[in-house]
Design an enzyme around this catalytic site. Structure first.
Site, PDB file in Angstrom:
ATOM      1  N   ASP A 292       0.778  -1.234   0.000  1.00 44.18           N
ATOM      2  CA  ASP A 292       0.000   0.000   0.000  1.00 44.18           C
ATOM      3  C   ASP A 292       0.814   1.290   0.000  1.00 44.18           C
ATOM      4  OD1 ASP A 292      -1.701  -2.097   0.429  1.00 44.18           O
ATOM      5  OD2 ASP A 292      -2.803  -1.164   2.050  1.00 44.18           O
TER       6      ASP A 292
ATOM      7  N   GLU B 240       1.773  -9.844  11.337  1.00 43.57           N
ATOM      8  CA  GLU B 240       1.439  -9.345  10.004  1.00 43.57           C
ATOM      9  C   GLU B 240       2.724  -9.078   9.217  1.00 43.57           C
ATOM     10  OE1 GLU B 240      -1.211  -5.678   8.078  1.00 43.57           O
ATOM     11  OE2 GLU B 240      -0.801  -5.748  10.236  1.00 43.57           O
TER      12      GLU B 240
END
Length: 531
Positions: A221, A460
């Site tokens: 992102d 993550e």
């Protein structure tokens, strides 16, 4: 509301709810708290592997909604596109049925124009739990012209096309179950439409490569690769949106408010244009349009996998392999930078006539074309050298490849995609290294991935130097890919990849013999059910 009602295909995917394994019990499953293990690599301590596999299975069970798996319960409470592909790859070792349902649920939300949305929203999740949510994307109304489904709300952008590769691997985990349920036969036309959308409507540069029109589409992102392209975008006012992600993550680990303002502006413009795809340059063209090497490498790899799916169904489509070969050549011609030693993004609006200009940032996406068997040997050698060199440090200062150049001016070891190491990109690199005969590097990376997944609580992402957990824990694709790596054998390659690799193996006699390379790949047993 039951989520299966929002996904009609899920009703045929699991006609008997009791058939869907919970994975809470079974061989090797013990009472292990995810994140509680600190292990040496399992290949030197095999007795630890069942406990870690059990812990990973429990994460996937906890994140299962009944028809799909959320990336994490708090931060990402819906279904994400490429997450589900990676999750299915791991689930196939635990429950092939659940792995099939994972992909079927996602593809049930496919749009009429072929796009697979990057988020499928769960109507049972409160509206404010995630931003931008269904009220922002308004897919069923603003996406009607592009064929958005009416029965379920989705986003309007996409994510990398890993799905055909995932579907092929899931099928091979239990071919009998797959055939009995018509899994590949039902998915093939959806996957073909998905690839057709990317190859035709997203060929914004006209050279054959797919373009992304939003940073979220590439999956990384806030990568520094987007800084220059995003600088053209006027950010949406901060008061016009509320970031729910900061309720669950450390501010210093997340994208900045300025980044988010630009993400929102791009998404609003795309939505208000009816999610139509237009070439850059015109008044209604996109402000952001980038040809990305990782996105296109995954598209090529999935095109190869789709060719193998067609062969499995007895309806060969050799033109898909030919297309994959042509696109590999275009990828090298258009995005390869010999001086940098890796592939670079191409910013289409930055150059005249839609030709664009290279983005001079080194990121992990520039290494991911290693997945492709048809790369020229000089490119393979350079990519391996770059991965081991000072910019990415594999096998040296770091054991996992960072998302961004260790020597880059904006490197940050903890901020999302601006430096941390991610499990999915390193899993892809391990496959690529193994494919090209770099088995020592691949084995070291494989062991580091498993050890880090255990020590970080299935984080993550992690600091590439310290491997300290960042973002959220009990992250689904980390757990799923850990299960895949812990399997008895490495995940076998599609036969199309083996064949394509064999064609090039003779050119690399100075590095390995063709017989060893092909034998190593084929010995994994095509079509054999995985443990």
């Amino acid at each position: 509301m039951d989520r299966t009602a929002a996904h009609p295909a899920a009703e045929t995917a699991a006609p008997e709810a009791e058939r869907v394994p919970t994975m809470a019990s079974g061989p090797g499953v013990t009472d292990v708290t995810p994140g509680s293990l600190t292990l040496v690599p399992p290949f030197s301590a095999p007795e630890a592997a069942p406990r870690l596999r059990s812990a990973a299975a429990r994460v996937l069970h906890a994140n299962w909604t009944g028809t799909s798996t959320v990336p994490s319960r708090g931060l990402y409470p819906h279904q994400w596109s490429w997450d589900s592909a990676f999750i299915a790859i791991g689930l196939r070792h635990l429950s092939p049925l659940r792995a099939q349902i994972e992909l079927e649920t996602l593809l049930a939300a496919q749009w009429g124009d072929g796009r697979v949305p990057h988020i499928v929203f769960n109507p049972d999740v409160p509206a404010g739990a995630y931003f931008p949510g269904p009220g922002f994307w308004r897919s069923s109304t603003d996406g009607r012209g592009a064929g958005a489904p009416e029965a379920v709300e989705t986003s309007g952008i996409v994510q990398p096309p890993v799905h055909a590769l995932a579907a092929l691997l899931v099928h091979r985990a239990d071919p009998g179950l797959s055939q009995a349920r018509g899994f590949l036969a039902r998915l093939r036309p959806k996957l073909a439409a998905w690839h057709r959308y990317l190859l035709e409507r997203r060929d914004l540069g006209g050279a054959g490569l797919a373009s992304v029109v939003h940073p979220w589409e590439q999956g990384m992102d806030n990568s520094p690769c987007w800084d220059a392209p995003l600088a053209r975008v006027t950010p949406a006012p901060a008061r016009s949106f509320r970031r729910a992600d900061l309720d669950h993550g450390t501010v210093s680990d997340r994208p900045t408010d300025l980044d988010y303002g630009r993400y929102v502006r791009l998404a609003v413009r795309y939505r208000d244009g009816g999610y139509a795809d237009r070439a850059p340059g015109g008044a209604d063209g996109p402000e952001f349009a980038v040809e990305d090497p990782a996105f296109n490498a995954l598209l090529i790899a999935s095109e190869q996998a789709l060719a193998e799916i067609c062969a499995e169904l007895g309806e060969p489509e050799p033109e898909r392999l030919a297309r994959a070969g042509r696109l590999t050549g275009v990828l090298v011609e258009r995005l390869w930078d010999s001086e940098a030693g890796l592939f670079l993004c191409r910013d289409l609006p930055a150059g005249p006539g839609g030709e664009g200009a290279p983005v001079p940032e080194r990121a992990v996406g520039g290494l991911l074309p290693l997945l492709l068997p048809g790369l020229p040997p000089r490119v393979v050698d350079a990519l391996v050298h770059t991965a081991r060199g000072p910019h990415f440090g594999l096998g040296g200062p770091v054991q996992l490849v960072p998302s961004y150049d260790l020597l880059g001016p904006v490197f940050d070891p903890r901020r999302y995609w601006r430096g941390p190491a991610w499990f999915n990109t390193n899993w892809l690199l391990e496959r690529g290294l193994r494919l090209h005969g770099e088995r020592g590097l691949a084995a070291g990376l494989r062991a580091a991935l498993v050890e880090t997944a255990a020590a970080s609580g299935f984080a993550e992402y992690v600091d590439p130097y310290t491997r300290e957990s960042c973002g959220t824990r009990d992250f689904s694709w980390t757990a799923a890919l850990c299960v895949d790596l812990l399997s008895e054998e490495p995940a076998h390659e599609p036969a199309a990849v083996v064949r394509a690799g064999a064609e090039h193996a003779g050119r690399w006699a100075d590095r390995r013999t063709a017989g060893v390379r092909v034998r190593d790949l084929s010995a994994r047993g095509q079509g054999r059910a995985m443990p």
